[in-house]
Design a protein around this motif. Structure first.
Motif, PDB file in Angstrom:
ATOM      1  N   PRO A  41      17.924 -12.372  48.431  1.00 40.44           N
ATOM      2  CA  PRO A  41      18.632 -10.951  48.192  1.00 40.44           C
ATOM      3  C   PRO A  41      17.521 -10.059  47.745  1.00 40.44           C
ATOM      4  O   PRO A  41      17.695  -8.947  48.171  1.00 40.44           O
ATOM      5  CB  PRO A  41      19.769 -11.224  47.406  1.00 40.44           C
ATOM      6  N   VAL A  42      16.749 -10.299  46.814  1.00 37.22           N
ATOM      7  CA  VAL A  42      15.835  -9.645  46.376  1.00 37.22           C
ATOM      8  C   VAL A  42      14.725  -8.893  47.190  1.00 37.22           C
ATOM      9  O   VAL A  42      14.667  -7.567  47.486  1.00 37.22           O
ATOM     10  CB  VAL A  42      15.014 -10.023  45.063  1.00 37.22           C
ATOM     11  N   ALA A  43      14.420  -9.622  48.127  1.00 31.62           N
ATOM     12  CA  ALA A  43      13.355  -9.200  49.215  1.00 31.62           C
ATOM     13  C   ALA A  43      14.098  -8.472  50.382  1.00 31.62           C
ATOM     14  O   ALA A  43      13.524  -7.222  50.715  1.00 31.62           O
ATOM     15  CB  ALA A  43      12.773 -10.653  49.993  1.00 31.62           C
ATOM     16  N   PHE A  44      15.354  -8.627  50.601  1.00 36.24           N
ATOM     17  CA  PHE A  44      16.205  -7.899  51.452  1.00 36.24           C
ATOM     18  C   PHE A  44      16.559  -6.548  51.071  1.00 36.24           C
ATOM     19  O   PHE A  44      16.703  -5.707  51.595  1.00 36.24           O
ATOM     20  CB  PHE A  44      17.270  -8.640  52.060  1.00 36.24           C
ATOM     21  N   VAL A  45      16.957  -6.598  49.798  1.00 33.94           N
ATOM     22  CA  VAL A  45      17.182  -5.190  49.347  1.00 33.94           C
ATOM     23  C   VAL A  45      15.962  -4.379  49.081  1.00 33.94           C
ATOM     24  O   VAL A  45      16.125  -3.017  49.600  1.00 33.94           O
ATOM     25  CB  VAL A  45      17.753  -5.470  47.609  1.00 33.94           C
ATOM     26  N   VAL A  46      14.941  -4.706  48.801  1.00 39.13           N
ATOM     27  CA  VAL A  46      13.864  -3.980  48.890  1.00 39.13           C
ATOM     28  C   VAL A  46      13.296  -3.607  50.252  1.00 39.13           C
ATOM     29  O   VAL A  46      12.751  -2.411  50.559  1.00 39.13           O
ATOM     30  CB  VAL A  46      12.478  -4.787  47.996  1.00 39.13           C
ATOM     31  N   ALA A  47      13.360  -4.707  51.151  1.00 38.49           N
ATOM     32  CA  ALA A  47      13.151  -4.232  52.571  1.00 38.49           C
ATOM     33  C   ALA A  47      13.729  -3.225  53.045  1.00 38.49           C
ATOM     34  O   ALA A  47      13.526  -2.303  54.137  1.00 38.49           O
ATOM     35  CB  ALA A  47      13.226  -5.568  53.331  1.00 38.49           C
ATOM     36  N   THR A  48      15.323  -3.315  52.712  1.00 42.19           N
ATOM     37  CA  THR A  48      16.126  -2.194  53.212  1.00 42.19           C
ATOM     38  C   THR A  48      15.827  -0.974  52.821  1.00 42.19           C
ATOM     39  O   THR A  48      15.775   0.073  53.514  1.00 42.19           O
ATOM     40  CB  THR A  48      17.573  -2.569  52.827  1.00 42.19           C
ATOM     41  N   LEU A  49      15.249  -0.744  51.717  1.00 44.19           N
ATOM     42  CA  LEU A  49      14.720   0.481  51.024  1.00 44.19           C
ATOM     43  C   LEU A  49      13.488   0.769  51.816  1.00 44.19           C
ATOM     44  O   LEU A  49      13.254   2.021  52.164  1.00 44.19           O
ATOM     45  CB  LEU A  49      14.393   0.453  49.502  1.00 44.19           C
ATOM     46  N   GLY A  50      12.846   0.062  52.248  1.00 50.45           N
ATOM     47  CA  GLY A  50      11.489   0.304  52.980  1.00 50.45           C
ATOM     48  C   GLY A  50      12.000   1.027  54.316  1.00 50.45           C
ATOM     49  O   GLY A  50      11.380   1.752  54.863  1.00 50.45           O
ATOM     50  N   VAL A  51      12.822   0.012  55.088  1.00 49.03           N
ATOM     51  CA  VAL A  51      13.490   0.386  56.199  1.00 49.03           C
ATOM     52  C   VAL A  51      13.719   1.967  56.296  1.00 49.03           C
ATOM     53  O   VAL A  51      13.435   2.813  57.233  1.00 49.03           O
ATOM     54  CB  VAL A  51      14.467  -0.677  56.641  1.00 49.03           C
ATOM     55  N   ASP A  52      14.815   2.229  55.275  1.00 47.90           N
ATOM     56  CA  ASP A  52      15.216   3.437  55.240  1.00 47.90           C
ATOM     57  C   ASP A  52      14.173   4.743  55.050  1.00 47.90           C
ATOM     58  O   ASP A  52      14.516   5.658  55.772  1.00 47.90           O
ATOM     59  CB  ASP A  52      16.298   3.722  54.001  1.00 47.90           C
ATOM     60  N   VAL A  53      13.264   4.362  54.349  1.00 51.43           N
ATOM     61  CA  VAL A  53      12.187   5.322  54.040  1.00 51.43           C
ATOM     62  C   VAL A  53      11.373   5.552  55.398  1.00 51.43           C
ATOM     63  O   VAL A  53      11.161   6.758  55.966  1.00 51.43           O
ATOM     64  CB  VAL A  53      11.227   4.910  52.911  1.00 51.43           C
ATOM     65  N   PHE A  54      11.396   4.413  56.278  1.00 49.87           N
ATOM     66  CA  PHE A  54      10.426   4.507  57.538  1.00 49.87           C
ATOM     67  C   PHE A  54      11.576   5.444  58.457  1.00 49.87           C
ATOM     68  O   PHE A  54      10.892   5.981  59.448  1.00 49.87           O
ATOM     69  CB  PHE A  54      10.350   3.180  58.263  1.00 49.87           C
ATOM     70  N   TYR A  55      12.793   5.079  58.265  1.00 48.70           N
ATOM     71  CA  TYR A  55      13.763   5.815  59.340  1.00 48.70           C
ATOM     72  C   TYR A  55      13.769   7.270  58.926  1.00 48.70           C
ATOM     73  O   TYR A  55      13.729   8.143  59.956  1.00 48.70           O
ATOM     74  CB  TYR A  55      15.219   5.329  59.074  1.00 48.70           C
ATOM     75  N   TRP A  56      13.760   7.498  57.784  1.00 46.18           N
ATOM     76  CA  TRP A  56      13.565   9.118  57.171  1.00 46.18           C
ATOM     77  C   TRP A  56      12.459   9.567  57.565  1.00 46.18           C
ATOM     78  O   TRP A  56      12.413  10.866  58.228  1.00 46.18           O
ATOM     79  CB  TRP A  56      13.711   9.123  55.628  1.00 46.18           C
ATOM     80  N   TRP A  57      11.353   8.969  57.682  1.00 49.99           N
ATOM     81  CA  TRP A  57      10.013   9.527  58.258  1.00 49.99           C
ATOM     82  C   TRP A  57       9.964   9.639  59.655  1.00 49.99           C
ATOM     83  O   TRP A  57       9.478  10.805  60.037  1.00 49.99           O
ATOM     84  CB  TRP A  57       9.011   8.520  57.478  1.00 49.99           C
ATOM     85  N   THR A  58      10.455   8.576  60.182  1.00 51.72           N
ATOM     86  CA  THR A  58      10.296   8.646  61.799  1.00 51.72           C
ATOM     87  C   THR A  58      11.455   9.025  62.815  1.00 51.72           C
ATOM     88  O   THR A  58      11.168   9.905  63.706  1.00 51.72           O
ATOM     89  CB  THR A  58       9.812   7.437  62.381  1.00 51.72           C
ATOM     90  N   GLY A  59      12.555   8.794  62.127  1.00 50.75           N
ATOM     91  CA  GLY A  59      13.773   9.119  62.834  1.00 50.75           C
ATOM     92  C   GLY A  59      14.002   8.310  64.124  1.00 50.75           C
ATOM     93  O   GLY A  59      14.976   8.513  64.875  1.00 50.75           O
ATOM     94  N   ASP A  60      13.312   7.038  64.187  1.00 55.13           N
ATOM     95  CA  ASP A  60      13.445   6.076  65.201  1.00 55.13           C
ATOM     96  C   ASP A  60      14.705   5.426  64.881  1.00 55.13           C
ATOM     97  O   ASP A  60      14.916   4.785  63.864  1.00 55.13           O
ATOM     98  CB  ASP A  60      12.082   5.473  65.127  1.00 55.13           C
ATOM     99  N   ALA A  61      15.581   5.054  66.041  1.00 54.31           N
ATOM    100  CA  ALA A  61      16.688   4.316  65.942  1.00 54.31           C
ATOM    101  C   ALA A  61      16.390   2.860  65.577  1.00 54.31           C
ATOM    102  O   ALA A  61      17.457   2.072  65.050  1.00 54.31           O
ATOM    103  CB  ALA A  61      17.532   4.435  67.193  1.00 54.31           C
ATOM    104  N   PHE A  62      15.300   2.432  65.913  1.00 51.84           N
ATOM    105  CA  PHE A  62      14.763   1.116  65.692  1.00 51.84           C
ATOM    106  C   PHE A  62      15.322   0.664  64.146  1.00 51.84           C
ATOM    107  O   PHE A  62      15.478  -0.336  63.789  1.00 51.84           O
ATOM    108  CB  PHE A  62      13.575   0.637  65.889  1.00 51.84           C
ATOM    109  N   TRP A  63      14.832   1.673  63.265  1.00 54.41           N
ATOM    110  CA  TRP A  63      14.890   1.444  61.897  1.00 54.41           C
ATOM    111  C   TRP A  63      16.253   1.476  61.397  1.00 54.41           C
ATOM    112  O   TRP A  63      16.854   0.704  60.360  1.00 54.41           O
ATOM    113  CB  TRP A  63      13.990   2.434  60.990  1.00 54.41           C
TER     114      TRP A  63
END
Length: 168
Positions: A41-63
């Motif tokens: 869960p620690v790894a997935f929580v941190v990964a979700t934050l990273g993914v959200d930042v990538f979505y904010w940055w790119t706007g790509d629906a993949f994220w």
């Protein structure tokens, strides 16, 4: 004092192990299961934050799709680790007597609730990931730090989960 000198005072952790039974009651071949599970869960929580930042940055629906999966994995692996951790808390009297155990449990349950809200938000309204999902991801990451701090205190200051039982 020299290493192995019998006049050296015992460590505080070893004194704590002798004072209270803080060994694991839920273990697999002598290895505490909760300690093995919390990394997910620690790894997935941190990964979700990273993914959200990538979505904010790119706007790509993949994220968005990736965030849905990572938030769901954070929640469900957190539920599994919480079940095992609650078992340890309830089954081992020495663990129940430690203040850090209760702080860790409350922080971990709060983290699981936030992770569940984050996953639920993504299931119901994926578009609201910005800003609400990102905020929940950031809050989850802060709670990971708080729960991890108290979990570390249990292991390093009190010897919880180091042995199946110190009485062997």
């Amino acid at each position: 004092m020299a290493k192995g000198d019998s006049t050296a005072p015992p460590s505080e952790v070893l004194l704590e192990l002798n004072r209270l039974d803080v060994g694991s009651a839920v273990a697999l071949v002598g290895h505490p299961i909760h300690v093995m599970m919390v990394h997910f869960p620690v790894a997935f929580v941190v990964a979700t934050l990273g993914v959200d930042v990538f979505y904010w940055w790119t706007g790509d629906a993949f994220w968005l799709r990736t965030g849905l999966w990572s938030a769901g994995a954070a929640f469900w692996t957190g539920v599994a680790a919480s079940i095992v951790g609650t078992g340890e808390l309830l089954l081992v009297r020495g663990i129940r007597m430690l203040e850090a155990s209760w702080s860790h449990a409350v922080a971990a349950m709060t983290l699981v609730a936030i992770a569940g809200a984050n996953w639920g938000l993504r299931l119901v309204d994926p578009v609201s990931v910005l800003p609400h999902g990102l905020a929940l991801s950031a809050l989850s990451s802060v709670m990971v730090g708080f729960a991890g701090w108290h979990g570390g205190k249990l292991v390093f200051d009190h010897g919880v989960g180091i042995l199946v039982t110190p009485k062997d």
